[in-house]
Write an enzyme that holds these catalytic residues in place. Structure first.
Site, PDB file in Angstrom:
ATOM      1  N   SER A  43      -3.967  18.792  24.136  1.00 18.55           N
ATOM      2  CA  SER A  43      -3.416  20.018  23.564  1.00 18.55           C
ATOM      3  C   SER A  43      -2.326  19.775  22.530  1.00 18.55           C
ATOM      4  O   SER A  43      -1.174  20.165  22.717  1.00 18.55           O
ATOM      5  CB  SER A  43      -2.857  20.887  24.705  1.00 18.55           C
ATOM      6  OG  SER A  43      -2.594  22.179  24.237  1.00 18.55           O
ATOM      7  N   CYS A  47      -3.178  21.733  13.612  1.00 21.57           N
ATOM      8  CA  CYS A  47      -2.866  22.583  12.455  1.00 21.57           C
ATOM      9  C   CYS A  47      -1.468  22.291  11.900  1.00 21.57           C
ATOM     10  O   CYS A  47      -1.162  22.659  10.759  1.00 21.57           O
ATOM     11  CB  CYS A  47      -2.964  24.051  12.830  1.00 21.57           C
ATOM     12  SG  CYS A  47      -4.512  24.445  13.648  1.00 21.57           S
ATOM     13  N   THR A 280     -25.187  26.235  26.505  1.00 16.50           N
ATOM     14  CA  THR A 280     -26.086  25.398  25.701  1.00 16.50           C
ATOM     15  C   THR A 280     -27.506  25.561  26.229  1.00 16.50           C
ATOM     16  O   THR A 280     -27.753  26.403  27.099  1.00 16.50           O
ATOM     17  CB  THR A 280     -25.690  23.911  25.827  1.00 16.50           C
ATOM     18  OG1 THR A 280     -25.913  23.524  27.185  1.00 16.50           O
ATOM     19  CG2 THR A 280     -24.222  23.690  25.469  1.00 16.50           C
ATOM     20  N   ILE A 285     -24.269  23.613  31.269  1.00 16.84           N
ATOM     21  CA  ILE A 285     -23.379  23.051  30.236  1.00 16.84           C
ATOM     22  C   ILE A 285     -23.020  24.132  29.208  1.00 16.84           C
ATOM     23  O   ILE A 285     -23.901  24.798  28.651  1.00 16.84           O
ATOM     24  CB  ILE A 285     -24.043  21.846  29.529  1.00 16.84           C
ATOM     25  CG1 ILE A 285     -24.490  20.797  30.556  1.00 16.84           C
ATOM     26  CG2 ILE A 285     -23.074  21.225  28.514  1.00 16.84           C
ATOM     27  CD1 ILE A 285     -25.164  19.580  29.973  1.00 16.84           C
ATOM     28  N   GLY A 289     -15.921  25.577  20.260  1.00 17.23           N
ATOM     29  CA  GLY A 289     -15.114  24.954  19.204  1.00 17.23           C
ATOM     30  C   GLY A 289     -15.904  24.469  18.001  1.00 17.23           C
ATOM     31  O   GLY A 289     -17.002  24.939  17.708  1.00 17.23           O
ATOM     32  N   TYR A 433       4.753  51.904   7.899  1.00 11.66           N
ATOM     33  CA  TYR A 433       5.337  51.937   6.552  1.00 11.66           C
ATOM     34  C   TYR A 433       6.834  52.198   6.566  1.00 11.66           C
ATOM     35  O   TYR A 433       7.318  53.131   7.193  1.00 11.66           O
ATOM     36  CB  TYR A 433       4.658  53.019   5.683  1.00 11.66           C
ATOM     37  CG  TYR A 433       5.482  53.381   4.465  1.00 11.66           C
ATOM     38  CD1 TYR A 433       5.780  52.395   3.506  1.00 11.66           C
ATOM     39  CD2 TYR A 433       5.996  54.654   4.272  1.00 11.66           C
ATOM     40  CE1 TYR A 433       6.576  52.692   2.403  1.00 11.66           C
ATOM     41  CE2 TYR A 433       6.789  54.957   3.165  1.00 11.66           C
ATOM     42  CZ  TYR A 433       7.078  53.963   2.247  1.00 11.66           C
ATOM     43  OH  TYR A 433       7.857  54.250   1.161  1.00 11.66           O
TER      44      TYR A 433
HETATM   45  P1  FAD Z   1     -10.450  19.520  18.725  1.00  9.40           P
HETATM   46  O1  FAD Z   1      -9.253  20.353  18.779  1.00  9.40           O
HETATM   47  O2  FAD Z   1     -10.655  18.636  17.560  1.00  9.40           O
HETATM   48  O3  FAD Z   1     -10.500  18.623  20.053  1.00  9.40           O
HETATM   49  C1  FAD Z   1     -11.542  17.755  20.294  1.00  9.40           C
HETATM   50  C2  FAD Z   1     -11.052  16.667  21.230  1.00  9.40           C
HETATM   51  O4  FAD Z   1     -12.189  16.084  21.853  1.00  9.40           O
HETATM   52  C3  FAD Z   1     -10.335  15.515  20.515  1.00  9.40           C
HETATM   53  O5  FAD Z   1      -9.049  15.328  21.043  1.00  9.40           O
HETATM   54  C4  FAD Z   1     -11.226  14.308  20.767  1.00  9.40           C
HETATM   55  O6  FAD Z   1     -10.469  13.141  20.991  1.00  9.40           O
HETATM   56  C5  FAD Z   1     -11.970  14.714  22.016  1.00  9.40           C
HETATM   57  N1  FAD Z   1     -13.277  14.071  22.184  1.00  9.40           N
HETATM   58  C6  FAD Z   1     -14.315  14.077  21.320  1.00  9.40           C
HETATM   59  N2  FAD Z   1     -15.368  13.426  21.845  1.00  9.40           N
HETATM   60  C7  FAD Z   1     -14.993  12.987  23.073  1.00  9.40           C
HETATM   61  C8  FAD Z   1     -15.640  12.255  24.085  1.00  9.40           C
HETATM   62  N3  FAD Z   1     -16.891  11.853  23.965  1.00  9.40           N
HETATM   63  N4  FAD Z   1     -14.952  11.969  25.223  1.00  9.40           N
HETATM   64  C9  FAD Z   1     -13.673  12.394  25.360  1.00  9.40           C
HETATM   65  N5  FAD Z   1     -13.008  13.097  24.417  1.00  9.40           N
HETATM   66  C10 FAD Z   1     -13.666  13.400  23.304  1.00  9.40           C
HETATM   67  N6  FAD Z   1      -7.567  25.614  12.120  1.00  9.40           N
HETATM   68  C11 FAD Z   1      -7.014  26.826  11.896  1.00  9.40           C
HETATM   69  O7  FAD Z   1      -7.546  27.826  12.370  1.00  9.40           O
HETATM   70  N7  FAD Z   1      -5.874  26.955  11.161  1.00  9.40           N
HETATM   71  C12 FAD Z   1      -5.234  25.881  10.622  1.00  9.40           C
HETATM   72  O8  FAD Z   1      -4.188  26.027   9.980  1.00  9.40           O
HETATM   73  C13 FAD Z   1      -5.789  24.597  10.820  1.00  9.40           C
HETATM   74  N8  FAD Z   1      -5.220  23.498  10.296  1.00  9.40           N
HETATM   75  C14 FAD Z   1      -5.753  22.266  10.546  1.00  9.40           C
HETATM   76  C15 FAD Z   1      -5.136  21.150   9.993  1.00  9.40           C
HETATM   77  C16 FAD Z   1      -5.664  19.876  10.237  1.00  9.40           C
HETATM   78  C17 FAD Z   1      -4.997  18.675   9.620  1.00  9.40           C
HETATM   79  C18 FAD Z   1      -6.803  19.738  11.068  1.00  9.40           C
HETATM   80  C19 FAD Z   1      -7.366  18.378  11.358  1.00  9.40           C
HETATM   81  C20 FAD Z   1      -7.432  20.845  11.598  1.00  9.40           C
HETATM   82  C21 FAD Z   1      -6.918  22.118  11.348  1.00  9.40           C
HETATM   83  N9  FAD Z   1      -7.531  23.270  11.857  1.00  9.40           N
HETATM   84  C22 FAD Z   1      -6.979  24.499  11.617  1.00  9.40           C
HETATM   85  C23 FAD Z   1      -8.793  23.181  12.620  1.00  9.40           C
HETATM   86  C24 FAD Z   1      -8.542  23.225  14.115  1.00  9.40           C
HETATM   87  O9  FAD Z   1      -7.611  22.250  14.456  1.00  9.40           O
HETATM   88  C25 FAD Z   1      -9.861  22.973  14.847  1.00  9.40           C
HETATM   89  O10 FAD Z   1     -10.772  23.988  14.459  1.00  9.40           O
HETATM   90  C26 FAD Z   1      -9.710  23.021  16.358  1.00  9.40           C
HETATM   91  O11 FAD Z   1      -8.794  22.063  16.785  1.00  9.40           O
HETATM   92  C27 FAD Z   1     -11.064  22.739  17.021  1.00  9.40           C
HETATM   93  O12 FAD Z   1     -10.915  22.730  18.395  1.00  9.40           O
HETATM   94  P2  FAD Z   1     -11.940  21.895  19.300  1.00  9.40           P
HETATM   95  O13 FAD Z   1     -11.495  22.074  20.708  1.00  9.40           O
HETATM   96  O14 FAD Z   1     -13.325  22.258  18.948  1.00  9.40           O
HETATM   97  O15 FAD Z   1     -11.757  20.395  18.838  1.00  9.40           O
END
Ligand code: FAD
Length: 554
Positions: A43, A47, A280, A285, A289, A433
């Site tokens: 966590s 962003c 899925t 499952i 995200g 407003y």
């Molecule tokens: P993530 O938050 O990416 O988490 C996925 C996690 O899964 C990772 O920690 C990874 O290590 C883990 N993982 C993957 N495969 C495995 C595995 N096989 N086994 C164990 N662990 C695994 N979105 C916005 O809405 N506004 C913003 O301003 C914004 N700014 C951003 C800025 C940056 C630099 C980045 C990189 C992203 C930004 N985003 C923003 C996008 C947002 O962060 C993502 O859309 C969001 O985090 C996706 O959530 P998620 O849970 O799908 O994946």
């Protein structure tokens, strides 16, 4: 203590995974819940990463929203960091998990499994891409390395490849650090998920702040330069940009390797296919995200939406579904906001270019109101575009850019879209407003009014693009001094205040197109002309829209 019968495992512990786990505990006190993440954090605020690089967020610990201890103490959830899930045995409902520190592999049984593995950087195959000094910005580790490099190499010049929102946020932060920044984008505009007429204002701002913009340009190779101290970025048109740091922000791809190997259905866009219950193709499952593809709320087409808001909400909904509640994800519409060197840009729903691609019938209006009442000091001009159905006025999308008040307008319209709202709803929307916050007719109301006026036939609209080949008689209703300062070729100047007296100068057999500065005076003119028997259209956005259109490459 009651026996544990449910074992819910979650792959990925950031936006979607962490919110799913915490919600699961709130709706199911008994289940065993374990989060696996291959990285060193649970966590964290991805962003915030560009702002950590730019030292706006000073401490790395401020990026950590929760820790494994917090998950354990507050939620009775186990978090196993540095644990990569390497396969799913669907028949036996078992995960194979590798402890990346010890190398040990364990087998973990589940009753329900949630996949939230996020996305991975979409890296183009460019020679030299692995050179030192070239980074992506996806994790806290990446931002640490970039910060170290900035200090170590005393970086003065940087190149950012890719002008989506992560690229632009990175540019903003590097500029604020005092670096000379070049931005290279393959498409002819920045922020490709916007229409070019809205992106144009961002481009002007980037130029005015000294960012060297290279649009419609591709990188062909990276190299170490002759002196060996820094990098050179070679582009297709023959430019060679010298710099000490390169950030690749060339987009993301859904991380589906685990799901694909397990035989889960993958969609045409490369995301895990899920139902509106986020299930899925395997009924045990769920997936949420960046890794999933889902139906666009407006068009019903499959789409990828790699944004934190949808990921968090999907995590919560998947938890409710697993807990046996009636919950469904209603779809995504790509609502986003980004800051670029003092300008905020935001959008929701479809863009004009996507509607065109999908052959969806649409109408649009442009408006350039103040972000609050003009009589109150400090009003800043917004540029707004509203897209809607010409049949029933249903809102299809909106984009806005300006220095203040952008996000609240787009958020209001976003919710209106989700509730199936029309331009008539915007026209009537009751919004808060006081002069320092908005206007008695808020920009959201105005957008609805202009659109509703055209649909009711009170003020038929046209656009500069449609005028190119038409033989409409163009009338500029601004004051002579404004006309003299610059006008559209072939336009006749009859100021609004004189219009009633000079109607006899206008050809009654021809259709008229009327414009002013932004479309307001020409609306009044349209009403006068219409009620005097002329066939007339108001040119949306006036000469302001014209000047923007002229800058867009054909
Ligand atoms: P993530 O938050 O990416 O988490 C996925 C996690 O899964 C990772 O920690 C990874 O290590 C883990 N993982 C993957 N495969 C495995 C595995 N096989 N086994 C164990 N662990 C695994 N979105 C916005 O809405 N506004 C913003 O301003 C914004 N700014 C951003 C800025 C940056 C630099 C980045 C990189 C992203 C930004 N985003 C923003 C996008 C947002 O962060 C993502 O859309 C969001 O985090 C996706 O959530 P998620 O849970 O799908 O994946």
């Amino acid at each position: 203590m009651a026996e544990i019968t449910e074992r819910i495992l979650i792959v990925g512990g950031v936006a979607g995974g962490a919110s799913c786990a915490a919600r699961l505990r709130r709706v199911n006190e008994k289940a065993e819940i374990i989060i696996f993440d291959k990285g060193p954090f649970v966590s964290f605020a991805s962003c915030g990463l560009p702002y950590f690089v730019g030292q706006v967020i000073a401490e790395e610990k401020d990026l950590l929203i929760a820790t494994p201890q917090l998950f354990a103490n507050r939620f009775n959830i186990q978090v196993r960091l540095h644990h990569e899930v390497i396969s799913i045995d669907r028949a036996n409902r078992v995960l194979e998990v590798k402890n990346l520190e010890s190398g040990q592999i364990s087998r973990e049984k589940y009753t329900a499994l949630v996949l939230s593995p996020g996305s991975s950087a979409n890296l183009p195959l460019i020679p030299g891409i692995d050179l030192s000094g070239i980074f992506t910005l996806r994790t806290i580790g990446d931002s640490r390395k970039i910060k170290e490099w900035l200090v170590l190499k005393k970086v003065k010049k940087a190149a950012v490849i890719g002008a989506g929102f992560i690229g632009l946020e990175t540019v903003e932060n590097l500029v604020k650090l005092g670096l000379e920044v070049s931005l290279i984008e393959m498409l002819p505009q920045v922020m490709p998920n916007l229409d070019p007429d809205i992106a144009m204002r961002l481009q002007e701002r980037l130029n005015s702040k000294g960012v060297s913009l290279h649009l419609g340009e591709t990188v062909t190779r990276f190299a170490i330069n002759n002196t060996g101290n820094n990098l050179s970025v070679h582009t297709r048109s023959g430019h060679v940009l010298e710099c000490d740091l390169v950030i690749l922000a060339t987009g993301v791809l859904p991380e589906v390797s685990l799901a694909r190997a397990a035989g889960l259905q993958i969609g045409e866009l490369g995301g895990i296919r899920v139902t509106d219950r986020l299930q899925t193709s395997d009924s045990h499952i769920w997936a949420v995200g960046d890794a999933i593809e889902f139906r666009d709320f407006i068009t019903g087409e499959w789409c990828l939406t790699p944004l934190a808001g949808p990921a968090s909400r999907q995590g919560r909904i998947a938890a409710d579904v697993i807990a046996g509640r009636e919950a469904r994800f209603r779809g995504t519409q790509g609502t986003m906001v980004c800051e670029v060197l003092g300008l905020t840009v935001a959008s929701t729903g479809q863009t004009e270019k996507l509607l065109k691609n999908l052959n969806v019938d649409y109408e649009k209006v442009y408006l350039f109101p103040g972000h609050h009442a003009g009589y109150f000091p400090g009003a800043k001009q917004l540029s707004m575009k509203l897209l809607f159905s010409p049949i029933d006025g249903k809102i299809l999308g909106a984009q806005a850019v300006g220095e203040e008040g952008v996000d609240k307008r787009i958020d209001v319209i976003s919710l209106a879209i989700q509730k199936g709202g029309t331009v008539y709803d915007l026209e009537e929307a009751e919004l808060c407003y006081a002069p320092q916050f908005g206007a008695a007719k808020d920009p959201v109301n105005l957008a609805g009014m202009i659109a509703a006026n055209t649909l009711r036939g009170d003020s038929p609209l046209t656009h500069w693009q449609s005028l190119v080949k038409s033989d409409l008689y163009i009338v500029d209703v601004r004051e002579p001094a404004e006309f003299a300062f610059g006008h559209v070729e072939g336009a006749v100047n009859i100021p609004l205040g004189n219009l009633r007296k000079r109607l006899n100068e206008l050809p009654s057999e021809k259709e008229l197109a009327v414009y002013c500065g932004v479309g307001q005076r020409s609306y009044y003119a349209t009403r006068i002309l219409y009620q005097n028997g002329f066939k007339v259209r108001n040119i949306s956005g006036g000469i302001t829209a014209y000047r923007i259109q002229r800058q867009i490459p054909a």
